[in-house]
Design a protein around this motif. Sequence first.
Motif, PDB file in Angstrom:
ATOM      1  N   ILE A 154       0.853  -1.202   0.000  1.00 61.20           N
ATOM      2  CA  ILE A 154       0.000   0.000   0.000  1.00 61.20           C
ATOM      3  C   ILE A 154       0.887   1.248   0.000  1.00 61.20           C
ATOM      4  O   ILE A 154       0.655   2.204  -0.740  1.00 61.20           O
ATOM      5  CB  ILE A 154      -0.959   0.002   1.224  1.00 61.20           C
ATOM      6  CG1 ILE A 154      -2.025  -1.084   1.071  1.00 61.20           C
ATOM      7  CG2 ILE A 154      -1.624   1.381   1.396  1.00 61.20           C
ATOM      8  CD1 ILE A 154      -2.937  -1.247   2.281  1.00 61.20           C
ATOM      9  N   GLU A 155       1.929   1.216   0.834  1.00 61.30           N
ATOM     10  CA  GLU A 155       2.839   2.370   0.947  1.00 61.30           C
ATOM     11  C   GLU A 155       3.479   2.694  -0.411  1.00 61.30           C
ATOM     12  O   GLU A 155       3.567   3.866  -0.800  1.00 61.30           O
ATOM     13  CB  GLU A 155       3.923   2.064   1.991  1.00 61.30           C
ATOM     14  CG  GLU A 155       4.875   3.231   2.247  1.00 61.30           C
ATOM     15  CD  GLU A 155       5.977   2.897   3.257  1.00 61.30           C
ATOM     16  OE1 GLU A 155       5.975   1.777   3.795  1.00 61.30           O
ATOM     17  OE2 GLU A 155       6.834   3.760   3.476  1.00 61.30           O
ATOM     18  N   ASP A 210      13.570   0.580  11.825  1.00 63.53           N
ATOM     19  CA  ASP A 210      13.223   0.014  10.521  1.00 63.53           C
ATOM     20  C   ASP A 210      12.540  -1.342  10.693  1.00 63.53           C
ATOM     21  O   ASP A 210      12.261  -1.777  11.808  1.00 63.53           O
ATOM     22  CB  ASP A 210      14.465  -0.084   9.618  1.00 63.53           C
ATOM     23  CG  ASP A 210      15.529  -0.990  10.211  1.00 63.53           C
ATOM     24  OD1 ASP A 210      15.168  -1.952  10.913  1.00 63.53           O
ATOM     25  OD2 ASP A 210      16.725  -0.728   9.980  1.00 63.53           O
ATOM     26  N   GLU A 211      12.284  -2.011   9.552  1.00 70.83           N
ATOM     27  CA  GLU A 211      11.441  -3.216   9.573  1.00 70.83           C
ATOM     28  C   GLU A 211      12.054  -4.367  10.386  1.00 70.83           C
ATOM     29  O   GLU A 211      11.321  -5.235  10.840  1.00 70.83           O
ATOM     30  CB  GLU A 211      11.097  -3.649   8.138  1.00 70.83           C
ATOM     31  CG  GLU A 211      12.174  -4.396   7.361  1.00 70.83           C
ATOM     32  CD  GLU A 211      13.359  -3.520   6.947  1.00 70.83           C
ATOM     33  OE1 GLU A 211      13.211  -2.279   6.943  1.00 70.83           O
ATOM     34  OE2 GLU A 211      14.430  -4.068   6.650  1.00 70.83           O
ATOM     35  N   CYS A 236       6.982   1.075  10.570  1.00 70.78           N
ATOM     36  CA  CYS A 236       8.066   1.209   9.586  1.00 70.78           C
ATOM     37  C   CYS A 236       7.586   1.912   8.322  1.00 70.78           C
ATOM     38  O   CYS A 236       8.375   2.104   7.399  1.00 70.78           O
ATOM     39  CB  CYS A 236       8.746  -0.127   9.299  1.00 70.78           C
ATOM     40  SG  CYS A 236       7.678  -1.392   8.639  1.00 70.78           S
ATOM     41  N   ASN A 237       6.316   2.328   8.271  1.00 71.69           N
ATOM     42  CA  ASN A 237       5.811   3.093   7.129  1.00 71.69           C
ATOM     43  C   ASN A 237       6.461   4.482   7.135  1.00 71.69           C
ATOM     44  O   ASN A 237       6.307   5.254   8.084  1.00 71.69           O
ATOM     45  CB  ASN A 237       4.283   3.216   7.205  1.00 71.69           C
ATOM     46  CG  ASN A 237       3.705   3.868   5.972  1.00 71.69           C
ATOM     47  OD1 ASN A 237       4.042   4.999   5.632  1.00 71.69           O
ATOM     48  ND2 ASN A 237       2.828   3.147   5.296  1.00 71.69           N
ATOM     49  N   LEU A 238       7.197   4.803   6.070  1.00 69.24           N
ATOM     50  CA  LEU A 238       7.971   6.047   6.041  1.00 69.24           C
ATOM     51  C   LEU A 238       7.074   7.286   5.943  1.00 69.24           C
ATOM     52  O   LEU A 238       7.435   8.357   6.414  1.00 69.24           O
ATOM     53  CB  LEU A 238       8.972   6.021   4.877  1.00 69.24           C
ATOM     54  CG  LEU A 238      10.067   4.957   5.015  1.00 69.24           C
ATOM     55  CD1 LEU A 238      10.958   4.943   3.782  1.00 69.24           C
ATOM     56  CD2 LEU A 238      10.907   5.186   6.279  1.00 69.24           C
ATOM     57  N   VAL A 265       8.790  11.324  20.785  1.00 69.27           N
ATOM     58  CA  VAL A 265       7.818  10.356  20.274  1.00 69.27           C
ATOM     59  C   VAL A 265       8.575   9.139  19.758  1.00 69.27           C
ATOM     60  O   VAL A 265       9.580   9.272  19.053  1.00 69.27           O
ATOM     61  CB  VAL A 265       6.974  10.927  19.107  1.00 69.27           C
ATOM     62  CG1 VAL A 265       6.027   9.853  18.569  1.00 69.27           C
ATOM     63  CG2 VAL A 265       6.184  12.128  19.551  1.00 69.27           C
ATOM     64  N   LEU A 266       8.085   7.951  20.128  1.00 68.63           N
ATOM     65  CA  LEU A 266       8.662   6.709  19.606  1.00 68.63           C
ATOM     66  C   LEU A 266       7.549   5.952  18.893  1.00 68.63           C
ATOM     67  O   LEU A 266       6.483   5.726  19.471  1.00 68.63           O
ATOM     68  CB  LEU A 266       9.213   5.873  20.774  1.00 68.63           C
ATOM     69  CG  LEU A 266       9.651   4.443  20.459  1.00 68.63           C
ATOM     70  CD1 LEU A 266      10.840   4.416  19.514  1.00 68.63           C
ATOM     71  CD2 LEU A 266       9.986   3.702  21.759  1.00 68.63           C
ATOM     72  N   ILE A 267       7.788   5.606  17.622  1.00 61.64           N
ATOM     73  CA  ILE A 267       6.798   4.814  16.884  1.00 61.64           C
ATOM     74  C   ILE A 267       7.267   3.360  16.846  1.00 61.64           C
ATOM     75  O   ILE A 267       8.393   3.079  16.436  1.00 61.64           O
ATOM     76  CB  ILE A 267       6.608   5.314  15.437  1.00 61.64           C
ATOM     77  CG1 ILE A 267       6.366   6.822  15.407  1.00 61.64           C
ATOM     78  CG2 ILE A 267       5.438   4.588  14.780  1.00 61.64           C
ATOM     79  CD1 ILE A 267       6.174   7.381  13.986  1.00 61.64           C
ATOM     80  N   VAL A 268       6.414   2.444  17.316  1.00 61.46           N
ATOM     81  CA  VAL A 268       6.753   1.019  17.263  1.00 61.46           C
ATOM     82  C   VAL A 268       5.591   0.226  16.653  1.00 61.46           C
ATOM     83  O   VAL A 268       4.502   0.758  16.467  1.00 61.46           O
ATOM     84  CB  VAL A 268       7.100   0.448  18.664  1.00 61.46           C
ATOM     85  CG1 VAL A 268       8.316   1.137  19.260  1.00 61.46           C
ATOM     86  CG2 VAL A 268       5.911   0.551  19.621  1.00 61.46           C
ATOM     87  N   GLY A 269       5.843  -1.045  16.350  1.00 59.01           N
ATOM     88  CA  GLY A 269       4.840  -1.905  15.727  1.00 59.01           C
ATOM     89  C   GLY A 269       5.002  -1.925  14.219  1.00 59.01           C
ATOM     90  O   GLY A 269       5.641  -1.037  13.642  1.00 59.01           O
ATOM     91  N   GLY A 270       4.417  -2.918  13.584  1.00 61.79           N
ATOM     92  CA  GLY A 270       4.613  -3.159  12.151  1.00 61.79           C
ATOM     93  C   GLY A 270       4.288  -1.966  11.256  1.00 61.79           C
ATOM     94  O   GLY A 270       5.013  -1.692  10.291  1.00 61.79           O
TER      95      GLY A 270
END
Lengths: 360, 97
Positions: A205-206, A313-314, A290-292, A282-287
């Motif tokens: 999708i990305e 990253d992934e 990794c969406n840029l 802010v920390l983004i985690v989870g599958g």
Amino acid sequence: MSLRFMGHRKDTVCINVYLLAFSAAMPVVIGFEGSANKIGIGIIRDGEVLSNPRRTYITPPGQGFMPSDTARHHRAVILTVLKEALEQAGLKPADIDCVAYTKGPGMGAPLVTVALVARTVAQLWGTPLLGVNHCIGHIEMGRLITRADNPTVLYVSGGNTQVIAYSQRRYRIFGETIDIAVGNCLDRFARVIKISNDPSPGYNIEQMAKKGSQFVELPYTVKGMDVSFSGILSYIEDMSHKMLSSGQCTEEDLCFSLQETVFSMLVEITERAMAHCGSQEVLIVGGVGCNLRLQEMMGVMCKERGAKLFATDERFCIDNGAMIAQAGWEMFRSGQITELEDSWITQRYRTDAVEVTWRD
Amino acid sequence: MAAIEGEVKNESGKLEFSLDVPFPSSREAVIALRSLSPDREPRKGGIEKELTLSGSTLSVRWRADEARILRVSVNSFLDHLSLVLETMEMFGPPVSQ
């Protein structure tokens, strides 16, 4: 002669004591993860990832992954992945100090498959066992890799969507989805227009979204600190075939519009949580993390607030074994252990149910 | 390897099934018991499963209302047992205590 002999023995004892203290200070933890369609086993020693092999159960376009099929996939590869994890780390079972595994949340059958192997090797190797909350695994891995100290965490994946901040020995949930996870919304949209699940629907999708040019307005559903994605999914399921067949928009436009809409919602609730906590990280985690494009949008918000964004990253965003090892390592060092009789898996296990014994 | 005593219907109308699994030593039998015991049956009611140990033999006994429920539970137990056995073969033998 006898005095010298005794002195020599004394030295040996000292060295042994030193080695014992050394190995206790740098425990080696192996982590088993298999709560969804990924099976991963990782080994961590003192913050260093020694190995982290993983396999993904990929279904044909238009199909999701069912619990029993996913468990069968994990069952077929888990022992090979375990062998790989040990070989790549260059370790023998005797080098492992603790076996960590995902206790929940997740799909029952895959969780049981992985827990069975973790319990068995812990007993074979004579090591303690540690049941880890999957969400805590993501947070601790993100903190390890990015060195973020006390971030507001956005945890976004196929099964979970939460905004989390640490306070008084708990990771507290400030906002979350009231129905389906953001990744579930994306995955199911991918099924509607038959986007490939290889390597993952979200990744495809990305890539397609980059070629979208027209923004199609979709419902925007932020409710206080919470978000909702099921209405957006129903809406796009209903209208996509009509709009596509009449040539009103392209598949790429829909990917673009869906991403922009759901990511805006996530950035909005993350910003509000930061304002509540006075947080500058802010920390983004989870599958989905990794969406840029999500990282880029979050980055814009952070810049406006003078805050710092951390993401991985992934390798570490997507479910993996090392994240369970890392959370297990923190728990183990703070004195936690899971007795075998308490090692049952649980499909529901909230992030704030865990007492964080390893942070101030 | 496993001795199956078979399916019988007792006086209370419940279906029973039992299984004996011999291990090389009681050590392995204990490990299997402790790996297989923690998780509860996924469905509530309609089925009881009991794991016991005598020496190096692991015994399992089921009591169920319906054959379908019994079959699902026995099948899933056999899958789990085979995974535990394969793990022991590849990553055993157990360290001395």
